[in-house]
Design an enzyme around this catalytic site. Structure first.
Site, PDB file in Angstrom:
ATOM      1  N   TRP A 167      50.713  57.983  47.244  1.00 54.04           N
ATOM      2  CA  TRP A 167      50.914  56.600  46.815  1.00 54.04           C
ATOM      3  C   TRP A 167      51.435  56.558  45.386  1.00 54.04           C
ATOM      4  CZ3 TRP A 167      46.194  53.175  48.607  1.00 54.04           C
ATOM      5  CH2 TRP A 167      46.175  53.146  50.010  1.00 54.04           C
TER       6      TRP A 167
ATOM      7  N   LYS B 127      54.589  54.148  49.403  1.00 55.47           N
ATOM      8  CA  LYS B 127      54.089  55.354  50.054  1.00 55.47           C
ATOM      9  C   LYS B 127      55.214  56.370  50.141  1.00 55.47           C
ATOM     10  CE  LYS B 127      50.903  52.462  52.531  1.00 55.47           C
ATOM     11  NZ  LYS B 127      51.381  51.182  53.043  1.00 55.47           N
TER      12      LYS B 127
ATOM     13  N   THR C 296      45.750  29.289  49.598  1.00 57.55           N
ATOM     14  CA  THR C 296      46.278  30.426  48.835  1.00 57.55           C
ATOM     15  C   THR C 296      47.786  30.251  48.717  1.00 57.55           C
ATOM     16  OG1 THR C 296      46.641  31.750  50.800  1.00 57.55           O
ATOM     17  CG2 THR C 296      44.498  31.980  49.739  1.00 57.55           C
TER      18      THR C 296
ATOM     19  N   GLU D  50      40.229  33.102  46.964  1.00 55.76           N
ATOM     20  CA  GLU D  50      39.015  33.335  47.761  1.00 55.76           C
ATOM     21  C   GLU D  50      37.796  33.658  46.901  1.00 55.76           C
ATOM     22  OE1 GLU D  50      42.003  34.507  48.206  1.00 55.76           O
ATOM     23  OE2 GLU D  50      42.506  34.871  50.305  1.00 55.76           O
TER      24      GLU D  50
HETATM   25  P1  ADP Z   1      48.043  34.832  46.288  1.00 53.65           P
HETATM   26  O1  ADP Z   1      47.115  35.830  46.957  1.00 53.65           O
HETATM   27  O2  ADP Z   1      48.736  33.986  47.245  1.00 53.65           O
HETATM   28  O3  ADP Z   1      48.937  35.446  45.240  1.00 53.65           O
HETATM   29  P2  ADP Z   1      45.951  34.182  44.485  1.00 53.65           P
HETATM   30  O4  ADP Z   1      46.230  33.409  43.271  1.00 53.65           O
HETATM   31  O5  ADP Z   1      44.694  33.963  45.184  1.00 53.65           O
HETATM   32  O6  ADP Z   1      47.118  33.874  45.461  1.00 53.65           O
HETATM   33  O7  ADP Z   1      46.161  35.711  44.130  1.00 53.65           O
HETATM   34  C1  ADP Z   1      45.135  36.652  44.067  1.00 53.65           C
HETATM   35  C2  ADP Z   1      45.728  37.995  43.804  1.00 53.65           C
HETATM   36  O8  ADP Z   1      46.372  38.035  42.539  1.00 53.65           O
HETATM   37  C3  ADP Z   1      44.726  39.115  43.751  1.00 53.65           C
HETATM   38  O9  ADP Z   1      44.361  39.530  45.038  1.00 53.65           O
HETATM   39  C4  ADP Z   1      45.494  40.184  42.985  1.00 53.65           C
HETATM   40  O10 ADP Z   1      46.393  40.886  43.804  1.00 53.65           O
HETATM   41  C5  ADP Z   1      46.305  39.357  42.013  1.00 53.65           C
HETATM   42  N1  ADP Z   1      45.670  39.352  40.697  1.00 53.65           N
HETATM   43  C6  ADP Z   1      44.917  38.396  40.151  1.00 53.65           C
HETATM   44  N2  ADP Z   1      44.520  38.734  38.912  1.00 53.65           N
HETATM   45  C7  ADP Z   1      45.021  39.961  38.660  1.00 53.65           C
HETATM   46  C8  ADP Z   1      44.962  40.875  37.559  1.00 53.65           C
HETATM   47  N3  ADP Z   1      44.319  40.588  36.442  1.00 53.65           N
HETATM   48  N4  ADP Z   1      45.600  42.053  37.690  1.00 53.65           N
HETATM   49  C9  ADP Z   1      46.270  42.368  38.820  1.00 53.65           C
HETATM   50  N5  ADP Z   1      46.364  41.568  39.872  1.00 53.65           N
HETATM   51  C10 ADP Z   1      45.752  40.367  39.808  1.00 53.65           C
END
Ligand code: ADP
Length: 547
Positions: free
Chosen positions: A445, A440, A183, A327
């Site tokens: 929120w 918060k 990640t 994931e």
């Molecule tokens: P990292 O967690 O290190 O940024 P990832 O690429 O796995 O790497 O990121 C996943 C995260 O990206 C998701 O958990 C979410 O928070 C965000 N994310 C992905 N797609 C979207 C989307 N369309 N809208 C909002 N958030 C998104």
């Protein structure tokens, strides 16, 4: 029914034979791009597998890493390595050196295939890479950086030349590891996610579903999302299943070459994070090009601002919003509106959600006290998911137990996404924030994403990121960091008024702290890096105005 393993090998063999005429076009920055058919790519993957086994001694589930841009050779590695039973480990070339070193050592990579243009990045790390025995260099670049290094250095083309043209692919257990990816660590340390043959196969079926990306061999997809970022959202695998032609930008990821390749190669689809599109839209506004071939653009990785979707609509390009994470392989939800909403006022509202869950992804929302929340479009909680292409644990080294940290996996094995949002009765996800980014304020929120979207709808605002900062009275309050467009004149008071009047933001949510920045800091995969903003604020490095 027969129980035939679902493997990447099957995708390779199928794509090579049945979609042999489909093409991978790689941008070279020169007059002509490189073009290779799937038949040629498959044949070269066979030779690569032979070379890795016979010359480099790759065996069993050895990790073979790639430090590469999106290009045809990277696709060859995508298929050759898992098909021989080894594990493809895609390295994120934008990570800081120390993190990259840690990741290579943690995964115990034996081989790294690297693009020549990235040798200046790799060479200084080599003395600290304890498990790497071979470096295979592909494409142009000064190789002298590797002189004197203890690893064996190979040239990719020389290595695969004169190798046997067949490979007796082993029949693999579908649950075996095929690929891994760490990640990007937006909110914490990087963690290794291992994709199985089975999960990649099933995810490819999903990616190709009409309700998902739904592409065929009549399409050409411009894959801007890096191959090191969750398997380029599954596009290379999906393409060998249905013959989608691929347009690979290699290292030419800036707005000008992207606009040029769209105009010249005429892709019908493109996939990238919002940051890339923001740059491209600015370029297209300054210098209009013919992008009429682009019917559909998949945007995910972070929230697509509604204003961006509207800008694309004006250009005749249909944005399809999607949500996912490393994931989740990554396709979790895709925002195709339901039939009854098409052509009605509701359609846009559906399009700007994160999307609808497919059958392969089960979802539930958990409230702060661990209670299950209803799918009513209003109750906000942490999203948890499970399914056959959702991680069940993190990688923890060759002989160690897999990791299932309690903040990432529920006791009954669901993945806790760390994303906060609502789900409508008909299964559409709307994310309001990441749990770690929620503001918060006085027990309530505030969604940083809502404030950002409302701000980015202002014509003078190029980008906006909102983070929580400590506040004596309310605990936390929003800090708005704004990047203005060139020549823009808006002041903070008018932006604040815009949020209230046009953005529909409640009065108590309006930020009182404001700052102008030249660019929002970004992570290695182009997301707003809010950790950096919070740090800059705490260190007093931002010039903050209080209204
Ligand atoms: P990292 O967690 O290190 O940024 P990832 O690429 O796995 O790497 O990121 C996943 C995260 O990206 C998701 O958990 C979410 O928070 C965000 N994310 C992905 N797609 C979207 C989307 N369309 N809208 C909002 N958030 C998104």
């Amino acid at each position: 029914m027969q129980d035939v393993p679902l493997t990447v090998t099957r995708l390779l063999v199928h794509g090579t034979l049945v979609h042999g005429r489909s093409r991978i076009t790689t941008w070279t920055g020169e007059d002509e791009p490189q073009v290779r058919t799937f038949a040629e790519t498959g044949a070269r993957a066979v030779r690569l597998a032979n070379a890795l086994r016979d010359e480099l001694g790759v065996r069993d589930d050895d990790r073979v890493a790639t430090l590469m841009w999106n290009n045809a050779e990277h696709v060859e590695a995508y298929f050759a390595i898992p098909s021989m039973g080894a594990v493809l480990h895609t390295l994120n070339l934008r990570l800081p050196a120390a993190q990259l070193t840690w990741i290579v050592n943690h995964a115990a990579d034996r081989v790294i295939i690297v693009n020549g243009s990235l040798l200046p990045l790799l060479a200084p790390l080599l003395p600290d890479l304890t498990t790497v025995e071979h470096v295979v260099v592909s494409g142009p670049g000064d190789r002298s950086a590797l002189d004197g290094s203890a690893v064996r250095v190979h040239d990719y083309e020389e290595l695969i030349a004169d190798r046997p043209t067949t490979y007796d692919w082993p029949e693999l257990d579908e649950r075996r590891a095929a690929a891994m990816c760490y990640t990007s660590g937006t909110t914490g340390d990087p963690k290794g996610v291992v994709f199985s043959h089975r999960s990649i196969y099933l995810h490819s079926l999903q990616a190709n579903a009409t309700e998902s990306m739904g592409l065929t061999d009549r399409d050409t997809s411009l894959v801007v999302v890096p191959q090191f970022h969750v398997n380029a959202w599954g596009l290379p695998h999906a393409s060998f299943m249905t013959g989608i032609n691929l347009l690979m930008p290699d290292r030419f990821l800036q707005p000008v070459p992207l606009a040029e390749m769209i105009e010249r190669v005429r892709p019908t689809h493109a996939a990238a994070v919002p940051t890339i599109w923001q740059g491209l839209l600015a370029e297209l506004t300054a210098r209009p090009r013919d992008i009429s071939s682009l019917a559909q653009v998949t945007i995910g990785g972070s929230a697509c601002p509604p204003s961006m979707m509207e800008d694309f609509d004006k250009l005749g390009v249909r944005v399809c919003h999607a949500w996912g994470m490393t994931e989740t392989s990554p396709l979790g939800t895709v925002a195709r509106p339901p039939a009854h909403a098409i052509g009605t006022d509701e359609e846009f509202a559906y399009r700007i959600t994160q999307g609808r869950f497919p059958a392969g992804v089960e979802a539930r929302l958990t409230g702060p006290g661990g209670e299950r929340l209803p799918w009513d479009g209003e109750s906000a909680g942490e999203l948890e998911v499970r399914g056959p292409w959702i991680a069940g644990a993190y990688y923890n080294g060759p002989d160690a137990e897999p990791l299932r940290p309690a903040d990432k996996f529920s006791e009954d094995g669901w993945l806790k996404t760390g994303d906060v949002g609502t789900i409508s009765a008909d299964g559409y996800l709307t994310l309001t924030d990441r749990a770690k980014d929620v503001i918060k304020s006085g027990g309530e929120w505030i969604s940083s994403v809502d404030l950002e979207n409302a701000l980015m709808a202002h014509p003078d605002v190029a980008e906006a990121a909102v983070v929580a900062v400590p506040d004596e009275k309310w605990g936390e309050r929003p800090l708005a960091t704004v990047v203005l467009r060139e020549g823009a004149t808006a002041d903070f008071a008018s932006l604040r008024a815009f949020l209230a009047d046009e953005g529909g933001v409640a009065k108590w949510q309006l930020p009182e702290r404001w700052t102008i920045v030249t660019a929002v800091p970004k992570t290695s995969v182009g997301k707003f890096d809010k950790k950096v903003l919070r740090r800059q604020y705490a260190a007093g490095d931002l010039d903050v105005t209080r209204l």
